[in-house]
Design an enzyme around this catalytic site. Structure first.
Site, PDB file in Angstrom:
ATOM      1  N   ASP A  77      -2.310   6.558  -3.337  1.00 49.86           N
ATOM      2  CA  ASP A  77      -1.190   5.879  -2.670  1.00 49.86           C
ATOM      3  C   ASP A  77      -0.565   4.788  -3.539  1.00 49.86           C
ATOM      4  O   ASP A  77      -0.900   4.641  -4.723  1.00 49.86           O
ATOM      5  CB  ASP A  77      -1.638   5.305  -1.324  1.00 49.86           C
ATOM      6  CG  ASP A  77      -2.526   4.078  -1.486  1.00 49.86           C
ATOM      7  OD1 ASP A  77      -3.209   3.983  -2.519  1.00 49.86           O
ATOM      8  OD2 ASP A  77      -2.523   3.220  -0.585  1.00 49.86           O
ATOM      9  N   ASP A 115      -5.577   2.681  -3.742  1.00 53.95           N
ATOM     10  CA  ASP A 115      -6.879   2.615  -3.078  1.00 53.95           C
ATOM     11  C   ASP A 115      -7.163   3.811  -2.176  1.00 53.95           C
ATOM     12  O   ASP A 115      -8.295   4.023  -1.770  1.00 53.95           O
ATOM     13  CB  ASP A 115      -7.064   1.278  -2.322  1.00 53.95           C
ATOM     14  CG  ASP A 115      -5.985   1.012  -1.303  1.00 53.95           C
ATOM     15  OD1 ASP A 115      -5.075   1.858  -1.135  1.00 53.95           O
ATOM     16  OD2 ASP A 115      -6.040  -0.060  -0.658  1.00 53.95           O
ATOM     17  N   ARG A 116      -6.135   4.602  -1.866  1.00 50.59           N
ATOM     18  CA  ARG A 116      -6.376   5.775  -1.008  1.00 50.59           C
ATOM     19  C   ARG A 116      -6.450   7.045  -1.830  1.00 50.59           C
ATOM     20  O   ARG A 116      -5.955   7.089  -2.958  1.00 50.59           O
ATOM     21  CB  ARG A 116      -5.247   5.927   0.008  1.00 50.59           C
ATOM     22  CG  ARG A 116      -5.150   4.784   0.972  1.00 50.59           C
ATOM     23  CD  ARG A 116      -4.095   5.068   2.012  1.00 50.59           C
ATOM     24  NE  ARG A 116      -4.030   3.980   2.957  1.00 50.59           N
ATOM     25  CZ  ARG A 116      -3.593   4.081   4.197  1.00 50.59           C
ATOM     26  NH1 ARG A 116      -3.147   5.249   4.626  1.00 50.59           N
ATOM     27  NH2 ARG A 116      -3.574   3.036   4.992  1.00 50.59           N
ATOM     28  N   LYS A 124     -11.378  -0.015  -1.333  1.00 53.19           N
ATOM     29  CA  LYS A 124     -11.457   1.433  -1.443  1.00 53.19           C
ATOM     30  C   LYS A 124     -10.800   1.833  -2.753  1.00 53.19           C
ATOM     31  O   LYS A 124     -10.021   1.072  -3.313  1.00 53.19           O
ATOM     32  CB  LYS A 124     -10.813   2.111  -0.240  1.00 53.19           C
ATOM     33  CG  LYS A 124      -9.396   1.674   0.096  1.00 53.19           C
ATOM     34  CD  LYS A 124      -9.011   2.248   1.452  1.00 53.19           C
ATOM     35  CE  LYS A 124      -7.580   1.929   1.805  1.00 53.19           C
ATOM     36  NZ  LYS A 124      -7.480   0.766   2.717  1.00 53.19           N
ATOM     37  N   ASP A 183      -0.831   1.578  -3.974  1.00 54.99           N
ATOM     38  CA  ASP A 183      -1.646   0.620  -4.721  1.00 54.99           C
ATOM     39  C   ASP A 183      -2.959   1.210  -5.227  1.00 54.99           C
ATOM     40  O   ASP A 183      -3.819   0.482  -5.721  1.00 54.99           O
ATOM     41  CB  ASP A 183      -1.911  -0.632  -3.869  1.00 54.99           C
ATOM     42  CG  ASP A 183      -2.689  -0.324  -2.608  1.00 54.99           C
ATOM     43  OD1 ASP A 183      -2.571   0.807  -2.099  1.00 54.99           O
ATOM     44  OD2 ASP A 183      -3.413  -1.204  -2.123  1.00 54.99           O
ATOM     45  N   SER A 242       0.800  -1.218   0.000  1.00 56.28           N
ATOM     46  CA  SER A 242       0.000   0.000   0.000  1.00 56.28           C
ATOM     47  C   SER A 242       0.837   1.276   0.000  1.00 56.28           C
ATOM     48  O   SER A 242       1.629   1.494  -0.891  1.00 56.28           O
ATOM     49  CB  SER A 242      -0.960  -0.044   1.184  1.00 56.28           C
ATOM     50  OG  SER A 242      -1.895   0.990   1.077  1.00 56.28           O
ATOM     51  N   HIS A 243       0.679   2.081   1.049  1.00 61.43           N
ATOM     52  CA  HIS A 243       1.319   3.398   1.111  1.00 61.43           C
ATOM     53  C   HIS A 243       2.715   3.325   1.716  1.00 61.43           C
ATOM     54  O   HIS A 243       3.360   4.350   1.886  1.00 61.43           O
ATOM     55  CB  HIS A 243       0.451   4.318   1.952  1.00 61.43           C
ATOM     56  CG  HIS A 243       0.162   3.702   3.295  1.00 61.43           C
ATOM     57  ND1 HIS A 243      -0.690   2.629   3.427  1.00 61.43           N
ATOM     58  CD2 HIS A 243       0.666   3.955   4.508  1.00 61.43           C
ATOM     59  CE1 HIS A 243      -0.703   2.258   4.699  1.00 61.43           C
ATOM     60  NE2 HIS A 243       0.105   3.046   5.377  1.00 61.43           N
TER      61      HIS A 243
HETATM   62  C1  VG1 Z   1      -4.263   1.314   8.112  1.00 60.73           C
HETATM   63  C2  VG1 Z   1      -5.440   2.253   8.179  1.00 60.73           C
HETATM   64  C3  VG1 Z   1      -6.699   1.510   7.808  1.00 60.73           C
HETATM   65  C4  VG1 Z   1      -6.531   0.863   6.429  1.00 60.73           C
HETATM   66  C5  VG1 Z   1      -5.291  -0.008   6.393  1.00 60.73           C
HETATM   67  C6  VG1 Z   1      -5.009  -0.548   5.003  1.00 60.73           C
HETATM   68  O1  VG1 Z   1      -4.411   0.281   9.040  1.00 60.73           O
HETATM   69  O2  VG1 Z   1      -5.559   2.827   9.462  1.00 60.73           O
HETATM   70  O3  VG1 Z   1      -7.783   2.401   7.838  1.00 60.73           O
HETATM   71  O4  VG1 Z   1      -7.647   0.089   6.113  1.00 60.73           O
HETATM   72  O5  VG1 Z   1      -4.160   0.754   6.808  1.00 60.73           O
HETATM   73  O6  VG1 Z   1      -4.827   0.526   4.120  1.00 60.73           O
HETATM   74  P1  VG1 Z   1      -3.672   0.280  10.451  1.00 60.73           P
HETATM   75  O7  VG1 Z   1      -4.007  -1.028  11.073  1.00 60.73           O
HETATM   76  O8  VG1 Z   1      -2.218   0.471  10.174  1.00 60.73           O
HETATM   77  O9  VG1 Z   1      -4.219   1.447  11.202  1.00 60.73           O
HETATM   78  V1  VG1 Z   1      -3.945   0.388   2.626  1.00 60.73           V
HETATM   79  O10 VG1 Z   1      -4.191   1.711   1.741  1.00 60.73           O
HETATM   80  O11 VG1 Z   1      -3.441  -1.033   2.818  1.00 60.73           O
HETATM   81  O12 VG1 Z   1      -4.675  -0.717   1.787  1.00 60.73           O
HETATM   82 CO    CO Z   2      -3.382   1.394  -0.217  1.00 59.49          CO
END
Ligand code: VG1
Ligand code: CO
Length: 542
Positions: free
Chosen positions: A276, A280-281, A375, A278, A112-113
């Protein structure tokens, strides 16, 4: 030929909210990635001869693991794999492909990010046939399998050319390499008024989209510049790079500060957005105004009817528990359901599948709808653009009018990253132990009305998820939430979410941190954040 290769368990493979995330060198250990992929297949049933989708966000080690995943899928008897060209698929695009072609499921490679590169992060997750992240039942089963694994099955198929669109045979399995962008762009065209958006850009409307050298670059170029006619240069940092250009592909006010500064500047474009690693954000910044993700989901829900895909209205709204209550007020006004779920997109899946919710959102910059089961960053940008085009007002006008109608939820998240795990756990344990004694007491003049450890009862399948975050509620609708991150790859990350509701329009232009100052101090008094973490301030404030 299919080989059964002996291996032994890597016992730390606990897949969290978004699959397994580790540093690249861990993934590069012999058989590590193979083990986890085999554990996924071991936890699944009935995929013989079926189709698996494979793609990733293009980060370092993506291409290597794509090859492994193809070979292990062949070794385990999948009939076909569909791979995004170059191994690229944004998370929402992968969700769409899984659904559209009614495949068995998909493997998404991303952290992800989190940053990418030889010493940064990598991740693998499994999405089920509904296109969404595997529910806890499956991630638990994957973990259990990963503890007892003693071999994996891999087909000797050589290196597959993943850059040329077309279909090839790999042993008994078919490999289809497809255009990563086309189906997703078509889905967006089906939801939004592309004619209105073309007119908007023709009239001189200026969008700035920052892909942060991550996966959305090719999607954004195609949709904004090619299909909608936004000028060349609208998309910045649009070339996906294995190390994201050395930056965190995290669209927030820290890592996309350049975008924020541009949007607050004298010659700011009309609308700024970023996504971000991937895809999704989303980050949304109007000219002269940052829109918090919690506000964004509320405002998108309130105006969704203006886009063709949502013209019949919404069935309901779902938000994660730490997300602000702004969306609740919209749901109340619309007379539709509002659902409060634990953090992580997987909890929205049942509500979406059951037709109970249409739009979902998280405070962490995730917004999406029933069009996929993840998302979706670009979706949020397009819905905002569609709303701006129809209303003919600026982002700032829409936001201030929303606050005037519903009141404003001042909101901020303070993250304490890479805290020693023992210290973070001690904080949470101590806080949990005193929750019962808090209601009725006052801290810094703020009266606590309720304090609990959030447990979610899924209204669709009846499953219960406990210990999903500590909530401290104050009189007047203010709130502090504390929880430990499930996605970090080193140490523990403590997240503190602070919210205050302000109905008075005359008090809607305060500085956010100032508006929350008493709650921030109260949170420290109650939880001993500074003393436990040994930090005098958060590492990231969003
Ligand atoms: C974080 C965020 C959560 C989100 C997750 C995956 O999790 O707070 O809202 O769903 O990342 O996002 P955590 O457990 O670190 O608070 V990403 O853009 O993987 O897909
Ligand atoms: Co992401």
């Amino acid at each position: 030929m299919i080989r059964t290769v002996p291996t032994k368990p890597f016992t730390d493979q606990k897949p969290g909210t978004s699959g397994l995330r580790k540093k690249v060198p861990e993934f590069q250990q012999e058989h590590y990635a193979e083990n986890f992929i085999q554990s996924i297949f071991d936890a699944l049933e009935g995929f013989q001869g079926k189709t698996l989708v494979i793609g990733g966000d293009g980060r370092f080690y993506n291409r290597e693991v794509i090859q492994k995943a193809i070979a292990i899928a062949a070794g385990n008897g999948f009939g076909k794999v569909m791979v995004g060209q170059g191994g690229i698929l944004s998370t929402p695009a992968a969700s769409n492909i899984i659904r559209k072609y009614k495949t068995f499921g998909g493997i998404i490679l991303s952290a992800s990010h989190n940053p990418g590169g030889p010493h940064e992060d990598f991740g693998i997750k499994y999405n089920a046939g509904n296109g969404g992240p595997a529910p806890e039942k499956i991630t638990d089963a994957i973990f259990a399998k990963s503890k007892e694994i003693n071999s994996f099955k891999i087909a000797d198929i050589g290196t597959i050319d993943i850059d040329t669109i077309g279909t090839v045979k790999a042993g008994d399995m078919t490999v289809e390499i497809f255009d990563s962008v086309k189906d997703y762009a078509e889905l967006m065209e089906s939801l939004f008024d592309f004619d209105a958006l073309k007119k908007l850009f023709k009239s001189g409307f200026r969008l700035r989209f920052d892909a942060m050298h991550a996966v959305t670059g090719p999607y954004a170029k195609e949709i904004f510049e090619h299909r909608l006619g936004a000028p060349n240069g609208t998309c910045r940092n649009f070339k996906p790079l294995p190390d994201f250009g050395g930056h965190h592909p995290d669209p927030n006010l820290v890592h996309a500060k350049h975008l924020y500064d541009e949007m607050m500047g004298a010659d700011a474009p009309d609308f700024g957005a970023a996504s971000d690693g991937d895809g999704d954000r989303n980050l949304i910044i109007g000219r002269g105004i940052f829109v918090t993700p919690s506000d964004s989901v509320a405002m998108l829900a309130a105006n969704a009817k203006l886009a063709p895909g949502y013209k019949d209205g919404l069935k309901g709204i779902a938000r994660s528990m730490p997300t602000s209550g702004a969306a609740d007020r919209v749901a109340e006004k619309l007379g539709i359901g509002i659902y409060e779920t634990p953090t992580g997109w997987k909890f929205f899946g049942n509500l979406l599948d059951a037709g109970m919710a249409t739009i979902c959102g998280e405070e962490s910059a995730g917004t999406g709808s029933n069009h996929v089961r993840e998302k979706d960053g670009l979706w949020a940008v397009l819905l905002w653009l569609n709303i701006l085009a129809v209303r003919g007002e600026s982002c700032k006008e829409i936001v201030t009018e929303h606050w005037a109608t519903y009141g404003r939820n001042y909101y901020s998240r303070h993250d304490y990253e890479e805290v020693e795990s023992d210290r973070a756990n001690a904080l949470v344990d101590e806080l949990r132990a005193k929750l019962g004694s808090l209601p009725g007491t006052s801290v810094r003049g703020l009266k606590i009305t309720k304090a609990d450890d959030f447990a979610y009862h899924d209204p669709v399948d009846g499953s219960v998820s406990e210990h999903q975050g500590i909530r401290i509620l104050f009189e007047g609708g203010s709130r502090v939430v504390l929880r430990l991150s499930g996605t970090g790859t080193s140490g523990a990350t403590l997240r503190v979410y602070i919210e205050r509701y302000e109905p008075d329009t005359a008090r809607h232009d305060l500085d956010t941190q100032a508006a929350l100052a008493d709650l921030i101090a109260a949170a420290d008094d109650i939880a001993g954040i500074k003393s436990h973490t040994g930090r005098d301030k958060p590492s990231v404030i969003t």
